[in-house]
Design an enzyme around this catalytic site. Structure first.
Site, PDB file in Angstrom:
ATOM      1  N   ARG A 296       0.823  -1.211   0.000  1.00 56.43           N
ATOM      2  CA  ARG A 296       0.000   0.000   0.000  1.00 56.43           C
ATOM      3  C   ARG A 296       0.856   1.259   0.000  1.00 56.43           C
ATOM      4  NH1 ARG A 296      -5.401  -2.045   3.404  1.00 56.43           N
ATOM      5  NH2 ARG A 296      -6.097  -3.287   1.612  1.00 56.43           N
ATOM      6  N   TYR A 435      -6.788  -0.233  -7.173  1.00 52.27           N
ATOM      7  CA  TYR A 435      -6.116  -1.498  -6.836  1.00 52.27           C
ATOM      8  C   TYR A 435      -5.361  -1.437  -5.503  1.00 52.27           C
ATOM      9  CZ  TYR A 435      -1.899   0.129  -9.622  1.00 52.27           C
ATOM     10  OH  TYR A 435      -0.823   0.776 -10.148  1.00 52.27           O
ATOM     11  N   GLU A 436      -5.048  -2.594  -4.975  1.00 54.19           N
ATOM     12  CA  GLU A 436      -4.440  -2.726  -3.639  1.00 54.19           C
ATOM     13  C   GLU A 436      -5.343  -2.134  -2.557  1.00 54.19           C
ATOM     14  OE1 GLU A 436      -1.660  -4.659  -3.601  1.00 54.19           O
ATOM     15  OE2 GLU A 436      -2.049  -4.623  -1.443  1.00 54.19           O
ATOM     16  N   GLY A 437      -6.663  -2.284  -2.748  1.00 55.14           N
ATOM     17  CA  GLY A 437      -7.644  -1.761  -1.781  1.00 55.14           C
ATOM     18  C   GLY A 437      -8.109  -0.374  -2.179  1.00 55.14           C
ATOM     19  N   GLN A 442      -9.430   1.584   2.305  1.00 51.08           N
ATOM     20  CA  GLN A 442      -8.392   2.241   3.125  1.00 51.08           C
ATOM     21  C   GLN A 442      -9.037   3.021   4.270  1.00 51.08           C
ATOM     22  OE1 GLN A 442      -5.311   1.408   2.318  1.00 51.08           O
ATOM     23  NE2 GLN A 442      -6.056   0.460   0.443  1.00 51.08           N
TER      24      GLN A 442
END
Lengths: 461, 129
Positions: A296, A435-437, A442
């Site tokens: 992240r 992407y990646e949350g 978050q």
């Protein structure tokens, strides 16, 4: 010149805000002395500007091409990748015991920002490989590590993360890919989507990390295991063996990052893709979470990097473009003399510098959390990392969309047409909040697990 | 962050005084939003979640502002040294001041959005969309 790394600001943040001089004194970081760090920064800046940046626009226009399970990356990408590996940049962020250079995450973050500014699509290949390297280094058996890690760290082979399935996006509890035991290994059956650099022509083998379910696995998140499945099987002597039963069945047509192949992967169309269990059964998601903060932070740095590149392009254009007489002036002048253009450039610049400062300071907290000699300091910094990581990821990427959009506004109509390249930054930035949350993920992480769990202690409340 | 407020507080330095003033206001808004989140997360999680992204952005702006305030203070100190890049330091101080005057004030809007805005966010029946 399309991109010049902002070395003055990077040095200022590294030295005066993030505390590199102190971090370089920690055991394990002996090599991070000022001369070497300076050499790394200036050489990375040269490589980013001269090799990667010229391929950014061409890679965007040409994109990746799929045919019969094979993917051709844009012209120049394989050669640039070869140079990237040869120069030793690929393995630099890894720890020395597995073939890396032992630089603090703080220094690696500054270098990564340069790759991402110069060519976000290209940079994703190394980022994903190093994520897979971390997962294997932390959780895989010695045998698996010896088989895969040296070549992955060196960049001879690349790595991927296969998490998402059509019905399992933000909610990975819905993963359906099956892993059937076959002696001391497994056979995978299922389909994975959104696999970044899942198939390409820049390296001879691709090592896929795949989330899948064992036959007796409990439902939900506690029944997901992590497997490693190579594109080409690896013989005992380390040479490449036969082609595994996994194939890239197509690639996505996307808004941006056209130079980064986003693969649909099909496992086990014939007799099952041969795979090896990483760590213990049913702990795959837990293993993924151990790498989450790093991943992240890296995507947060993408927000910083795209913003910096968009700012530089806007400044360049504003200096050259002569249009109208600025208020209070009798002469026609370049648009950088118009107060509203100044406001836009200052807004882009101020936000980008604040984002860089926060992202680098968070990387420094990671280094302190791992390497500080004092246990209480390690714990305090880990608390900071937990709190700030979703903020860096969510805030820097959301801002990057706004900043890239302002960059187009500075260009006027010339920014809305593709030739100037200003629009590419907006299209490339757009994935980073997803992407990646997503930003929503978050934010829920911030208010739930992070803020409420410690009752605001790390927020200084 | 409060320690930085003390450090950045110089009486006769216009730029640093402006930055300090803006950061003081922003920190107060951050504390109010944080207190609201902590008070509502357990009792009213849907309303808290409705303000989660504004809270993330507020936290980003404030912590970024904290780093910019540090930057300005350190740049001012470095201006005394002849070896430093004078143009870079001057630009850093005015960039930090721009951030304080143009970006930091956004946190008050986010605080209000978080602490007062959840009812309307969640009010509509699904069929009304």
């Amino acid at each position: 010149v399309t991109y010049v790394a902002p070395l003055d600001d990077m040095r200022f943040v590294l030295k005066h805000l993030a505390g590199l001089p102190e971090i370089a004194t920690f055991a394990g970081f002996e090599d991070a002395e000022p001369e070497l760090v300076e050499a790394i920064l200036t050489e990375a800046a040269r490589f980013a500007g001269e090799v990667l940046a010229p391929l950014n626009g061409t890679g965007d226009r040409q994109g990746c091409r799929w045919a019969d399970g094979r993917v051709a990356t844009p012209d120049g990408f394989p050669e640039a990748y070869r140079q990237f590996v040869e120069a030793g940049w690929h393995g630099m962020p890894a720890s020395p015991d597995i073939g890396g250079q032992g630089m603090p995450a703080l220094v690696s973050s500054a270098v990564a920002e340069m790759w991402k500014s110069a060519n976000l699509s290209f940079s994703l290949c190394q980022m994903l490989t190093m994520g897979a390297v971390q997962a294997l280094a932390h959780h895989a058996s010695d045998e698996l590590q010896q088989r895969y890690l040296p070549k992955m760290v060196a960049g001879e082979w690349t790595g991927t993360m296969n998490l998402t399935e059509p019905q399992a996006g933000s909610d990975l509890s819905a993963v359906r890919t099956r892993a059937e035991p076959d002696g001391d290994r497994y056979r995978l059956f299922g389909s994975k989507i959104f696999i970044t650099w899942g198939e390409h022509d820049v390296a001879e083998n691709i090592i896929h990390l795949v989330l899948a379910r064992l036959p007796d696995a409990p439902p939900g998140t506690r029944g997901i295991s992590l497997f490693v499945a190579p594109k080409f099987l690896v013989n005992v002597d380390g040479s490449l063996g036969s082609r595994n039963d996994l194939v890239c069945s197509s690639i996505e047509h996307k808004l941006g990052i056209h130079g980064s192949p986003t693969a649909v992967m099909s496992y086990g169309d014939k007799d099952g893709a041969i795979a090896y269990l990483v760590g213990q059964p049913n702990r795959g998601l837990e293993y993924m979470f151990t790498m989450m903060n790093h991943a992240r932070l890296n995507v947060g740095l993408e927000g910083v990097a795209v913003s910096e590149a968009a700012y530089q392009k806007a400044v360049c254009y504003a200096r050259e473009r002569v249009q109208g007489k600025p208020i209070g002036s009798a002469q026609r002048a370049s648009i950088i003399h118009h107060p509203d253009v100044r406001r836009m450039l200052m807004d882009m610049r101020a936000c980008t510098e604040a984002m860089r400062a926060l992202a680098y300071c968070t990387a420094a907290c990671m280094d302190r959390a791992q390497h500080h000699p004092d246990a209480a300091e390690r714990a305090r910094n880990q608390g900071r990392v937990e709190l700030l990581t979703p903020v860096v990821k969510g805030w820097c990427t959301e801002n990057s969309i706004m900043i890239a959009s302002t960059g187009i506004q500075v260009h006027g109509g010339m920014g809305y047409v593709e030739e100037t390249g200003a629009a590419q930054y907006l299209r490339d930035a757009r994935i980073t909040t997803i992407y990646e949350g997503t930003t929503g993920i978050q934010a829920n992480d911030l208010i739930g697990r992070k803020l409420s769990r410690d009752n605001g202690v790390n927020a200084g409340h | 962050m409060k320690a930085e407020l003390e450090a950045v507080g110089s009486t006769n330095d216009t730029d640093l005084a402006l930055i300090r003033s803006a950061l003081t206001i922003a920190l107060k808004a951050f504390e109010e939003a944080t207190a609201w989140m902590l008070a509502h997360y357990d009792s009213n999680p849907r309303e808290a979640a409705a303000g989660a992204v504004p809270y993330l952005k507020l936290t980003g702006i404030v912590t970024g502002g904290w780093q910019m305030a540090r930057s300005a203070r350190i740049a001012r100190q470095l201006q005394a040294s002849v070896e430093e890049n004078a143009a870079f330091l001057r630009a850093k101080i005015f960039t930090a001041r721009f951030y304080a005057e143009h970006v930091l004030p956004e946190v008050e809007t986010y605080r209000d959005e978080i602490t007062m805005g959840a009812t309307a966010t969640l009010a509509l029946e699904e069929a009304s969309f």
